[in-house]
Design an enzyme around this catalytic site. Structure first.
Site, PDB file in Angstrom:
ATOM      1  N   PHE A  18       0.855  -1.190   0.000  1.00 10.27           N
ATOM      2  CA  PHE A  18       0.000   0.000   0.000  1.00 10.27           C
ATOM      3  C   PHE A  18       0.890   1.239   0.000  1.00 10.27           C
ATOM      4  CE2 PHE A  18      -2.288   3.557   1.820  1.00 10.27           C
ATOM      5  CZ  PHE A  18      -3.449   3.538   1.062  1.00 10.27           C
ATOM      6  N   ASP A  61       9.367   2.584   1.697  1.00 14.87           N
ATOM      7  CA  ASP A  61       8.227   3.335   2.222  1.00 14.87           C
ATOM      8  C   ASP A  61       8.099   3.023   3.713  1.00 14.87           C
ATOM      9  OD1 ASP A  61       5.753   4.257   3.010  1.00 14.87           O
ATOM     10  OD2 ASP A  61       4.661   3.475   1.277  1.00 14.87           O
ATOM     11  N   LYS A 112       2.936   9.683   8.388  1.00 16.05           N
ATOM     12  CA  LYS A 112       2.173   9.297   9.579  1.00 16.05           C
ATOM     13  C   LYS A 112       2.744   9.798  10.925  1.00 16.05           C
ATOM     14  CE  LYS A 112      -0.809   5.731   7.840  1.00 16.05           C
ATOM     15  NZ  LYS A 112      -0.520   5.162   6.534  1.00 16.05           N
TER      16      LYS A 112
END
Ligand SMILES: *Cc1c(COP(=O)(O)O)cnc(C)c1O
Length: 402
Positions: free
Chosen positions: A135, A222, A251
């Site tokens: 993702f 990532d 995040k």
């Protein structure tokens, strides 16, 4: 709050299956909804609220920043960018950072870096290796890089130039790229978050690093979800003793203030020049202050150690309560990034935990995900288990729905 008084959103686009509560405030690892009910926060806003809620050092720092400058512009130097970039390079061993506002933006920057890296070498149609179940975000390019048909459905044509491979299989990676001169980068999460808490093996990471060196590819990791101390090291790939060339972050970096960054090592630090990339909000003084203070507070309060210790305790306790039960396939993860994989879809556990006063998520249909704030205490970890274990046991004892 009665069922009829539940919050509704008639004017907000219907993009989320939301629980019927609205949160109003928080303190540490606890939050309260608008009806006054308390919850233990096992989700941290999806790995965002690194320092929990209303942190006594973060909030005054942000208040101070609000009175000084919220936003200026990338037309000017932003002092906070220099401070945060210096800190990020120090903890990552990389050299330069670009700032944006979200995870997908950080990944877009990484994808643009990889393509320009190729073009600068004379590769007209650069290709990037990506992974099954990955993702990377919801923009057209990042959803194309994502390995989940549900995220892509309805949004074709997808961006081309991606080669997809399975996790942890170096031979598959070699085979998929064999004789292809257009490959420029390998792009993956150290521990897949949305894909179901799927870790890359350390040995595999070393093999990919070696392959990237041999073939002059960029290794792009990532760390949007697994980075920023969550696994007990600053970045999850550091467990394997390797360094990427490009590392998107977001995040947890600002403890709740929107922020993203792409951090690059020498191979990728000078690919962009003036005019190649930009963003209006990226790197604004408020977000930079949030990033600088988050890292400072993490260091001062030894939150990497806390994530490692409390995470190990939580995983062991879950293992004791649930490990080996029929229906529990695996309990995995590192630090405070833990997944409990069941043998059946278990979305309803989200609702039941919420009713019982625990926030968490279910991802990849069958994986209960815990990504709490990194300030979680041992007592709070025990409380998570005390609430969650009976719910999982009860769920597994029910006959499977037809
Ligand atoms: C959440 C996430 C993203 C996307 O971040 P947004 O801020 O929602 O755009 C990208 N990659 C990973 C690994 C993520 O977990």
């Amino acid at each position: 709050m009665s069922a009829t008084a539940q919050p509704t959103s008639p004017h907000v686009m219907n993009t989320y299956g939301r629980l019927p509560i609205a949160l109003s405030h928080g303190q540490g690892c606890r939050v309260w909804d608008t009806a006054g009910k308390a919850y233990l926060d096992g989700l941290g806003g999806i790995a965002v609220n690194t320092l929990g809620h209303n942190h006594p050092e973060l909030v005054p720092a942000l208040q101070d920043q609000l009175t000084k400058l919220i936003h200026s512009s990338n037309y000017y130097h932003v002092t906070g960018q220099e401070q945060l970039a210096t800190k990020l390079t120090e903890i990552s061993g990389l050299t330069n950072a670009f700032f944006c506002c979200t995870g997908l933006e950080a990944n877009e920057a990484a994808l643009k870096l990889a393509r320009k890296y190729g073009h600068d070498k004379g590769i007209e149609r650069p290709e990037i290796v990506v992974y099954e179940a990955a993702f990377h975000g919801r923009s057209i390019a990042t959803l194309s890089a994502t390995g989940n048909p549900k995220v892509q459905a309805g949004f074709g044509p997808l961006v081309e130039g991606f080669i997809r491979v399975p996790l942890n299989d170096i031979e598959a990676l070699k085979k998929a790229t064999e004789g292809n001169p257009n490959v420029v980068a390998v792009f993956f999460e150290t521990i897949q978050g949305e894909g179901g808490i799927n870790p890359m093996r350390w040995e595999y990471l070393k093999q990919v690093r070696q392959l990237c060196d041999e073939r002059d590819w960029l290794m792009m990791i990532d760390e949007v979800q697994c980075g920023m101390g969550r696994t007990g090291k600053w970045f999850a790939h550091q467990w394997a003793g390797i360094k990427p060339d490009v590392m998107p972050l977001a995040k947890g970096l600002g403890s709740g203030v929107p922020i993203g960054a792409v951090v690059a090592g020498p191979k990728a630090a000078n690919i962009f020049g003036p005019g190649n990339h930009g963003t209006t909000f990226g790197g604004n003084p408020l977000a930079m202050r949030a990033g600088v203070e988050t890292i400072r507070i993490m260091e001062e309060h030894k939150l990497l150690e806390n994530a490692a210790t409390v995470g190990a305790h939580l995983k062991a306790a879950l293992e004791r309560e649930l490990g080996g039960l029929p229906g529990v396939k695996e309990i995995r993860g590192q630090g405070l990034m833990i997944g409990i994989e069941l043998d059946r879809p278990c979305g309803v556990i989200l609702n039941r935990a919420c009713d019982a006063g625990l926030l968490l998520s279910v991802t990849a249909d069958k994986v209960i995900r815990l990504v709490p704030p990194l300030i979680l205490s041992i007592a709070e970890a025990d409380e998570i288990v005390a609430i969650l274990a009976p719910i999982v046991k009860a769920f597994l004892s029910e006959p499977a729905p037809q």
